[in-house]
Design a protein around this motif. Structure first.
Motif, PDB file in Angstrom:
ATOM      1  N   UNK A 360       0.828  -1.208   0.000  1.00  0.00           N
ATOM      2  CA  UNK A 360       0.000   0.000   0.000  1.00  0.00           C
ATOM      3  C   UNK A 360       0.859   1.253   0.000  1.00  0.00           C
ATOM      4  N   UNK A 361       1.964   1.221   0.732  1.00  0.00           N
ATOM      5  CA  UNK A 361       2.884   2.364   0.754  1.00  0.00           C
ATOM      6  C   UNK A 361       3.496   2.570  -0.625  1.00  0.00           C
ATOM      7  N   UNK A 362       3.857   1.483  -1.300  1.00  0.00           N
ATOM      8  CA  UNK A 362       4.392   1.599  -2.659  1.00  0.00           C
ATOM      9  C   UNK A 362       3.365   2.226  -3.599  1.00  0.00           C
ATOM     10  N   UNK A 384       9.137   8.290   6.409  1.00  0.00           N
ATOM     11  CA  UNK A 384       7.669   8.275   6.301  1.00  0.00           C
ATOM     12  C   UNK A 384       7.157   6.938   5.766  1.00  0.00           C
ATOM     13  N   UNK A 385       7.919   6.314   4.862  1.00  0.00           N
ATOM     14  CA  UNK A 385       7.511   5.027   4.307  1.00  0.00           C
ATOM     15  C   UNK A 385       7.511   3.947   5.384  1.00  0.00           C
ATOM     16  N   UNK A 389       4.247   2.032   6.964  1.00  0.00           N
ATOM     17  CA  UNK A 389       4.231   0.565   6.932  1.00  0.00           C
ATOM     18  C   UNK A 389       4.000   0.021   8.344  1.00  0.00           C
ATOM     19  N   UNK A 390       4.695   0.591   9.310  1.00  0.00           N
ATOM     20  CA  UNK A 390       4.536   0.154  10.685  1.00  0.00           C
ATOM     21  C   UNK A 390       3.129   0.387  11.219  1.00  0.00           C
ATOM     22  N   UNK A 422      -1.047  10.766   4.636  1.00  0.00           N
ATOM     23  CA  UNK A 422      -1.111  11.781   5.686  1.00  0.00           C
ATOM     24  C   UNK A 422       0.284  12.235   6.106  1.00  0.00           C
ATOM     25  N   UNK A 423       1.189  11.293   6.276  1.00  0.00           N
ATOM     26  CA  UNK A 423       2.561  11.629   6.690  1.00  0.00           C
ATOM     27  C   UNK A 423       3.278  12.450   5.625  1.00  0.00           C
TER      28      UNK A 423
END
Length: 433
Positions: A360-362, A384-385, A389-390, A422-423
């Motif tokens: 999802x981050x990718x 931020x990635x 993810x965390x 958001x980040x």
């Protein structure tokens, strides 16, 4: 004097082409839609995908189970297609994609995790090959697993072309085996009542969706290793669609139908494993079918997983895919031979729950924010990635234990994506303030 990988292999008398471990696949080496589709659709149309399909129906009942299968495959299609489109457009492998998002050093955590998990699946399915043929014919489980493992390593060593050849055989063979199992089962079971099948209970709809997704969450996230060979993003998406939903649905619904018809003994534990139906009559022709089916079917899983792992680790170690295929393949076979594969399947499935937030981050970084990221300077580590993810993984774990009526894989995916957006929004607003 330096030489290209292709030139080096030709000088050594090899016709094997470069697997482009450290750079995007150039347009001159891209494959046809049929080739890339063969790689993908031959992967999920497998016995180990029929098992969870049968399991969720055994627990939920026919219609709720089928609904969970359809929802999971729709999500997987969207998820994997987005990552595949990016891969087909750029020619970049999963490791190269992760480098953009997690950083030139940070990517090692993301790529290393997935590349290791898929090698675990290689070991598991190599061991399962020995166990399946032992159960079917009484053959020595260890010897069969060893011989099969060597064969799977050899096929993977040949590269992406060999995966397409194997997929082109594995998928039609599955259809033949599943259809044969249904014909045999129809002689003793009433298929007309399967839609009224009531499950045993003990599983929520959310857990069922996760169970279906977790089977291919790892390699689905690493889809770029396969679809980077596509000529463009559109063809990469089409190739993905042959796997999710088409091939995946064929496998899972086969298991679901046979369970609902009452043709599988102990479906709450065996799921949709229909090989006992084929071996039951003792027909020599069926026995040959089972032998070929098990080896090729599980071989398709093993070779794809080993390819993912070898490609990922070759980039991490600055080596070659083929060298890592031999090293990781041997390690995986040893794990299979000592029987350790029996003990870590639950851990592999649990780790699969933590993978969708990474994908999802990718997606958020390389597709949703693609225009805003144009000209972004390279970083060694992108905080931020990892934070996003965390956050997504933490949400998935919380749901897994505290809210099982939800799908932890879906929650982790959505939360991870929103957290990253958001980040990044906050980080950019602070930078321009």
């Amino acid at each position: 004097m330096s030489t290209t990988p292709d030139a080096a292999q030709k000088a050594a008398g090899s016709e094997l082409e470069s697997e482009f471990e450290h750079s995007p696949v150039p347009q001159s080496h891209r494959k046809s839609l049929l080739t890339v589709s063969s790689v993908w659709f031959g992967f999920p149309m497998i016995l180990t995908n029929a098992v969870p399909g049968g399991l969720v129906v055994a627990m939920l009942g026919f219609w709720p189970g089928v609904a969970a299968i359809l929802v999971a495959n729709l999500i997987m299609f969207v998820y994997v297609s987005l990552l595949s489109h990016r891969a087909g457009s750029t020619g970049k492998s999963f490791a190269l994609q992760a480098t953009e998002t997690f950083g030139s050093k940070g990517y090692a955590f993301a790529s290393g995790l997935l590349a290791t998990v898929v090698v675990g699946w290689f070991a598991f399915n190599t061991g399962a090959t020995g166990a399946s043929l032992n159960a079917a014919f009484g053959w020595n489980e260890t010897l069969v697993a060893a011989l099969a493992g060597v064969a799977f390593i050899g096929i993977t060593y040949l590269g992406i072309k060999a995966l397409s050849w194997l997929g082109a055989v594995a998928a039609p063979l599955f259809i033949v085996a599943a259809a044969t199992a249904m014909i045999l089962a129809a002689q003793e079971h009433d298929f007309s009542a399967l839609t009224s099948f009531q499950g045993a209970g003990g599983m929520t709809f959310g857990v069922a969706v996760t169970s279906i997704m977790a089977t291919f969450a790892d390699s689905g996230t690493m889809t770029a290793d396969f679809t980077r060979w596509s000529r463009n993003g559109k063809e990469a998406v089409i190739a993905t669609a042959t796997a999710f939903p088409f091939a995946s649905l064929v496998a899972q619904l086969s298991g679901a139908v046979l369970v609902a018809a009452g043709a599988i003994a102990n479906p709450t534990s065996a799921g949709g494993d229909f090989t006992p139906i084929l071996t039951g009559p003792g027909n020599p022709v069926l026995q040959i079918l089972v032998l070929v089916f098990v080896v090729i079917n599980l071989g398709s899983v093993c070779t794809h997983c080993l390819y993912n792992g070898a490609l990922g680790w070759s980039h991490l170690t600055r080596s070659t895919m083929r060298k890592l295929t031999l090293i990781l393949g041997v390690v995986g076979v040893i794990v299979a031979l000592v029987g350790a594969w029996h003990y870590f399947v639950n851990w592999l499935a649990f780790l699969g729950v933590l993978v969708p937030p990474l994908g999802a981050v990718l997606i958020a970084d390389q597709i949703i924010l693609a225009r805003k990221n144009a000209g972004r300077p390279e970083r060694t580590f992108r905080g931020t990635a990892f934070i996003a993810w965390g956050i997504g993984a933490a949400a998935a774990v919380v749901v897994h234990f505290a809210a099982p009526f939800l799908s932890d894989a879906v929650v982790g995916l959505v939360v991870g994506l929103l957290a990253y957006l958001a980040l990044e929004t906050r980080s950019r607003s602070v930078a321009t303030a």
